[in-house]
Design a protein around this motif. Structure first.
Motif, mmCIF file in Angstrom:
data_model
loop_
_atom_site.group_PDB
_atom_site.id
_atom_site.type_symbol
_atom_site.label_atom_id
_atom_site.label_comp_id
_atom_site.label_asym_id
_atom_site.label_seq_id
_atom_site.Cartn_x
_atom_site.Cartn_y
_atom_site.Cartn_z
ATOM 1 N N LYS A 27 0.806 -1.217 0.000
ATOM 2 C CA LYS A 27 0.000 0.000 0.000
ATOM 3 C C LYS A 27 0.838 1.265 0.000
ATOM 4 C CE LYS A 27 -4.101 -2.053 2.144
ATOM 5 N NZ LYS A 27 -4.993 -2.083 3.337
ATOM 6 N N VAL A 28 1.902 1.306 0.804
ATOM 7 C CA VAL A 28 2.726 2.517 0.889
ATOM 8 C C VAL A 28 3.370 2.813 -0.452
ATOM 9 C CG1 VAL A 28 4.766 3.553 1.940
ATOM 10 C CG2 VAL A 28 3.144 2.273 3.362
ATOM 11 N N LEU A 29 3.964 1.805 -1.073
ATOM 12 C CA LEU A 29 4.597 2.000 -2.375
ATOM 13 C C LEU A 29 3.576 2.419 -3.426
ATOM 14 C CD1 LEU A 29 7.044 1.846 -4.246
ATOM 15 C CD2 LEU A 29 6.563 -0.600 -4.550
ATOM 16 N N TRP A 30 2.392 1.808 -3.385
ATOM 17 C CA TRP A 30 1.348 2.162 -4.352
ATOM 18 C C TRP A 30 0.976 3.639 -4.233
ATOM 19 C CZ3 TRP A 30 -0.935 -0.027 -8.500
ATOM 20 C CH2 TRP A 30 -2.106 0.568 -8.985
ATOM 21 N N LEU A 31 0.787 4.095 -3.013
ATOM 22 C CA LEU A 31 0.424 5.494 -2.802
ATOM 23 C C LEU A 31 1.532 6.431 -3.267
ATOM 24 C CD1 LEU A 31 -1.321 5.299 0.690
ATOM 25 C CD2 LEU A 31 -2.400 5.671 -1.536
ATOM 26 N N LEU A 47 11.553 0.790 -14.407
ATOM 27 C CA LEU A 47 11.389 0.299 -13.044
ATOM 28 C C LEU A 47 11.686 -1.195 -13.004
ATOM 29 C CD1 LEU A 47 8.028 2.087 -12.151
ATOM 30 C CD2 LEU A 47 10.295 2.698 -11.282
ATOM 31 N N LEU A 48 12.221 -1.647 -11.876
ATOM 32 C CA LEU A 48 12.537 -3.067 -11.693
ATOM 33 C C LEU A 48 11.797 -3.597 -10.472
ATOM 34 C CD1 LEU A 48 14.162 -5.699 -12.135
ATOM 35 C CD2 LEU A 48 16.004 -4.666 -10.761
ATOM 36 N N ALA A 49 10.972 -4.612 -10.702
ATOM 37 C CA ALA A 49 10.305 -5.325 -9.606
ATOM 38 C C ALA A 49 11.077 -6.628 -9.414
ATOM 39 C CB ALA A 49 8.843 -5.608 -9.944
ATOM 40 N N ALA A 50 11.833 -6.701 -8.329
ATOM 41 C CA ALA A 50 12.717 -7.846 -8.137
ATOM 42 C C ALA A 50 12.549 -8.430 -6.747
ATOM 43 C CB ALA A 50 14.174 -7.430 -8.364
ATOM 44 N N GLY A 51 12.904 -9.690 -6.638
ATOM 45 C CA GLY A 51 12.847 -10.349 -5.342
ATOM 46 C C GLY A 51 12.384 -11.784 -5.466
ATOM 47 N N MET A 52 12.380 -12.473 -4.334
ATOM 48 C CA MET A 52 12.027 -13.884 -4.342
ATOM 49 C C MET A 52 10.566 -14.099 -4.715
ATOM 50 S SD MET A 52 11.695 -14.723 -0.276
ATOM 51 C CE MET A 52 13.222 -13.874 0.128
ATOM 52 N N GLN A 53 10.266 -15.305 -5.092
ATOM 53 C CA GLN A 53 8.899 -15.653 -5.447
ATOM 54 C C GLN A 53 7.982 -15.540 -4.231
ATOM 55 O OE1 GLN A 53 8.096 -19.909 -5.852
ATOM 56 N NE2 GLN A 53 10.240 -20.302 -5.440
ATOM 57 N N GLY A 54 6.729 -15.244 -4.502
ATOM 58 C CA GLY A 54 5.742 -15.237 -3.436
ATOM 59 C C GLY A 54 5.589 -13.938 -2.676
ATOM 60 N N MET A 55 6.234 -12.860 -3.151
ATOM 61 C CA MET A 55 6.086 -11.571 -2.486
ATOM 62 C C MET A 55 5.103 -10.671 -3.226
ATOM 63 S SD MET A 55 9.952 -10.858 -1.119
ATOM 64 C CE MET A 55 9.403 -10.051 0.388
ATOM 65 N N GLY A 56 4.615 -11.121 -4.379
ATOM 66 C CA GLY A 56 3.584 -10.382 -5.084
ATOM 67 C C GLY A 56 4.086 -9.355 -6.067
ATOM 68 N N LYS A 57 5.307 -9.492 -6.531
ATOM 69 C CA LYS A 57 5.851 -8.470 -7.434
ATOM 70 C C LYS A 57 5.127 -8.427 -8.767
ATOM 71 C CE LYS A 57 9.709 -11.535 -8.695
ATOM 72 N NZ LYS A 57 9.299 -12.600 -7.740
ATOM 73 N N ARG A 58 4.758 -9.597 -9.302
ATOM 74 C CA ARG A 58 4.021 -9.591 -10.569
ATOM 75 C C ARG A 58 2.614 -9.030 -10.369
ATOM 76 N NH1 ARG A 58 7.459 -13.969 -10.984
ATOM 77 N NH2 ARG A 58 8.776 -13.861 -12.852
ATOM 78 N N ALA A 59 1.999 -9.354 -9.259
ATOM 79 C CA ALA A 59 0.678 -8.795 -8.974
ATOM 80 C C ALA A 59 0.730 -7.277 -8.964
ATOM 81 C CB ALA A 59 0.176 -9.325 -7.624
ATOM 82 N N PHE A 60 1.786 -6.725 -8.354
ATOM 83 C CA PHE A 60 1.927 -5.272 -8.281
ATOM 84 C C PHE A 60 2.135 -4.678 -9.672
ATOM 85 C CE2 PHE A 60 4.043 -1.241 -7.675
ATOM 86 C CZ PHE A 60 3.380 -0.691 -6.579
ATOM 87 N N VAL A 61 2.988 -5.297 -10.458
ATOM 88 C CA VAL A 61 3.304 -4.764 -11.786
ATOM 89 C C VAL A 61 2.068 -4.745 -12.678
ATOM 90 C CG1 VAL A 61 4.540 -5.240 -13.933
ATOM 91 C CG2 VAL A 61 5.757 -5.283 -11.753
#
Length: 376
Positions: A27-31, A47-61
């Motif tokens: 939420k904070v990043l979205w705002l 922009l780069l959405a990176a990190g381990m699986q299961g943190m929701g990066k694709r959902a955010f993108v």
């Protein structure tokens, strides 16, 4: 996003990935991003959405893509409106202002971070062909094919999503550098990577990474508890069990949910029982293989074995086990596998994974693993 059918970053309906609820830790990043756009302050070119699986990066993108393209975003700061022409194009998979590489990453199926990573080139239980993550490649011709889209000019906002960006060949990455070094007005590049360490330093230096990796432990516990409560007896999912799931998932809430729902997770004690029966000679490898073939497919058994091997190694090194709900410590108190035995079994697991990509029969693979497990 709260899909509890085993997918971790997507909903059942294929178009819903663009319009799903925002994950609480995002939420904070979205705002921050949306307020910047609404105040007429441009976003970084890449922009780069990176990190381990299961943190929701694709959902955010995908959610951000929908909102940036939405014609009514000014009156819908919390997400795309779902009804404007742009949102309708996204639902139909025909948006003229969106390009995605590789093509299999286009959200035409409800894939998640974990499922994309763990998919294989063999057929699943239903016989459907899936795409191997190891086979994903973004080639130089793919990047060159984007150039007309990027440089066409005067066409409003345009977005390019490069999923599995670490899968770019060196030539593709070098071709992308030109685009990153010569940003075009209203063109945004969104890179997604599960292993950003594999990206070229020159690429990483020219993109701004989204702060998606920090999740407060209490937020993770609350989210996983609420999610699992819909499908599992809440009384049976205590705080300790939730915390264990999150720890096993390296702090990723969506991965923890998928882990709890994985068909093999509830068979961890059974794996230990089988191991002890094989080691003591009370059960033959063939009998154990026949039994487990009726319980899990070979890929699921490999996932189970990898987790158990990880914890066995921890205890043998004098560390505490990650799984406190199975009797691993009791077993290892009287018997420690040798380092060579652990290494041999780990190698056998890896060799089996390679063999499966070459269409080795599942029964043969199971028989081989049981023979190795008996020697562990």
């Amino acid at each position: 996003m709260n899909n509890l059918t085993g997918n971790m970053d997507a909903l059942d309906n294929t178009d819903r990935i663009y319009f799903a609820p925002l994950l609480p830790w995002q939420k904070v990043l979205w705002l921050q991003l949306t307020e910047r756009v609404l105040k007429q302050q441009s976003l970084p070119h890449a922009l780069l959405a990176a990190g381990m699986q299961g943190m929701g990066k694709r959902a955010f993108v995908w959610r951000l893509v929908a909102w940036l393209l939405c014609r009514e975003r000014g009156t819908h700061p919390l997400g795309a409106c779902e009804v404007c022409e742009s949102c309708q194009w996204l639902k139909s998979g025909t948006h003229p202002s969106l390009q995605v590489l590789p093509l299999v990453s286009m959200p035409t199926s409800a894939e998640s971070d974990a499922l994309q990573e763990k998919s294989s080139s063999t057929k699943d239980k239903k016989g459907a062909k899936t795409t191997s993550n190891s086979a994903l490649k973004i080639k130089v011709d793919d990047i060159r094919a984007l150039q007309p889209f990027i440089y066409q000019g005067g066409q409003g906002m345009r977005i390019c999503v490069l999923d599995h960006a670490e899968k770019m060949t060196v030539a593709a990455a070098n071709a992308l550098l030109k685009t990153l070094e010569e940003p075009q007005a209203q063109v945004h590049l969104l890179l997604i990577s599960d292993t950003p360490a594999q990206l070229l330093p020159t690429i990483k230096s020219r993109v701004q990474q989204l702060a998606l990796q920090t999740i407060e432990p209490t937020v993770a516990v609350d989210y996983v508890t609420q999610a699992l409560g819909h499908t599992i007896n809440r009384e049976a999912v205590g705080t300790a069990a939730i915390e264990q799931l999150i720890q096993l998932a390296n702090g990723a809430p969506l991965a923890a949910i998928a882990l709890a729902q994985a068909p093999w997770y509830s068979k961890r004690s059974l794996w230990l029982t089988t191991w002890q029966a094989l080691r003591s000679g009370k059960r033959s490898g063939v009998a154990a293989s026949d039994y487990w073939q009726g319980q899990l497919n070979i890929k699921e058994f490999i996932q189970l074995s990898e987790l158990m091997l990880l914890d066995i190694r921890r205890v043998c090194l004098g560390l505490s086990e990650l799984q406190t709900d199975v009797n691993l410590s009791t077993i290892l108190a009287t018997y420690h596998p040798t380092d060579s035995g652990l290494e041999a079994f780990a190698n056998s697991v890896q060799q089996t994974k390679i063999a499966l990509q070459q269409n080795v029969q599942e029964k043969f693979a199971y028989d081989k693993l049981m023979q190795e497990l008996a020697s562990l």
